[in-house]
Scaffold this active site. Sequence first.
Site, short mmCIF file in Angstrom:
data_model
loop_
_atom_site.label_atom_id
_atom_site.label_comp_id
_atom_site.label_asym_id
_atom_site.label_seq_id
_atom_site.Cartn_x
_atom_site.Cartn_y
_atom_site.Cartn_z
N GLU A 192 3.51 6.58 1.01
CA GLU A 192 3.77 5.10 0.17
C GLU A 192 4.57 3.90 1.60
OE1 GLU A 192 5.11 7.24 -3.66
OE2 GLU A 192 6.47 6.97 -1.87
N GLY A 204 6.14 8.83 -13.05
CA GLY A 204 5.15 8.99 -14.32
C GLY A 204 5.91 8.57 -15.81
N MET A 244 12.33 9.66 -9.25
CA MET A 244 13.92 10.45 -8.51
C MET A 244 14.73 9.84 -8.54
SD MET A 244 11.25 14.28 -8.17
CE MET A 244 12.84 15.30 -7.85
N GLU A 245 14.60 8.78 -7.60
CA GLU A 245 15.50 8.22 -7.12
C GLU A 245 15.92 6.51 -7.30
OE1 GLU A 245 12.16 8.84 -6.26
OE2 GLU A 245 11.91 11.03 -5.55
N ASP A 297 1.55 9.84 -12.47
CA ASP A 297 0.65 10.62 -13.73
C ASP A 297 1.55 10.81 -14.99
OD1 ASP A 297 2.97 11.70 -11.69
OD2 ASP A 297 3.25 11.63 -13.84
N1 ADE Z 1 7.24 10.36 -9.89
C1 ADE Z 1 6.07 10.12 -9.80
N2 ADE Z 1 5.78 11.28 -11.04
C2 ADE Z 1 6.63 11.20 -11.26
C3 ADE Z 1 7.19 12.20 -12.16
N3 ADE Z 1 5.99 13.35 -12.85
N4 ADE Z 1 8.54 12.94 -13.04
C4 ADE Z 1 9.08 12.56 -11.34
N5 ADE Z 1 9.38 11.71 -10.54
C5 ADE Z 1 8.00 11.29 -10.80
#
Ligand code: ADE
Length: 245
Positions: free
Chosen positions: A13, A79, A187-188, A211
Site C-alpha cells: 500500500e 473489509g 485493524m488499525e 473484501d
Molecule cells: N482489512 C481488510 N480486510 C479486512 C478484514 N476482513 N478484517 C479485518 N481487517 C481487514
Amino acid sequence: MARTAILSALAQEQQGLLHDLRHARRVQHAGREFWLGELAGQPVVLALSRVGKVAAATTATALIERFAAQRLLFVGVAGALAPRLAVGDVVVADGFVQHDLDASPLFPRYELPLYGRSRIACDAPLSELLHRAAQAALAGLGSEGAAPALHRGLVASGDRFVSGFAEAGALRHALLDAGHDALAVEMEGAAVAQVCLDYGRPFVAVRTISDRADDQAHVDFTEFIEQVARRHAHDIVRAWLSQLP
Ligand code: ADE
C-alpha cells in the site's frame, strides 16, 4: 511547513508513494523504517503501521514524538460490513470505534474507559478535503470502467481479520444495536485515532474495500492489494496532499 505522516499497514500500500518520494531519507526507529521526504510539494513522513492496534499505536506515537508529525493520514484497505458496500469502493472515515473493546459491566460495551466515548471523530476539514481528493482520483479511474462508489462514515477496528459471513453479520449487528453503523472493518484506524486524540493531532483515513469480511475474504484481500489498492492509495493521497494548505 507542517509535516504530514502517511501510514499504511502493508508495504504494497506504501510502494507507489515511496516511489514518488523526493529527497527521500530513511530513518530506523522503534524497529521500524520511517521515510522522510517531500510528496506533492508537502514535507511528509511515510511509515508502516504494521498490523493490529498496538503496532499501529506505537507507530503513530513515534510519528508524533520523534518525527514531529502535525497531522496523520491512514491509507489502506478494509473489509465491508454494510451490505451496500462493494469490493473496490472507497470509504473516507468520519470516525472510528473499536469493535473488540468491552469493559462491561464497568463501562458500556465499546466505550473507551476514562474517555467517556466510544467513537473518535476524524478531523472534519481535512476529511472533507480527503473526500474531494478521493472523488477526483476515482473519477480519473472511471475511464477504465464503472467508477467505484465513494462512501463516508464510521469504520470499526479490532485485532481480528474478519473472515466469515456469520461473524461479519454478528459484528455489524452488535455494533448497530449500540448505535454504531460501521461501514467497514480493519485493524488499525481506531488506535491511531486514539493516539491522535491524546496528542491533539488531526487524523483522517481512507480505505479501499478489499473484501466482504466473509469466507472468501483472505483470497480477495491478497489479490486486491496487488491489483487495485496501491493505485487508489497513490492517487488519492497525492490529490489530497496537493490540496493541503
Ligand atoms: N482489512 C481488510 N480486510 C479486512 C478484514 N476482513 N478484517 C479485518 N481487517 C481487514
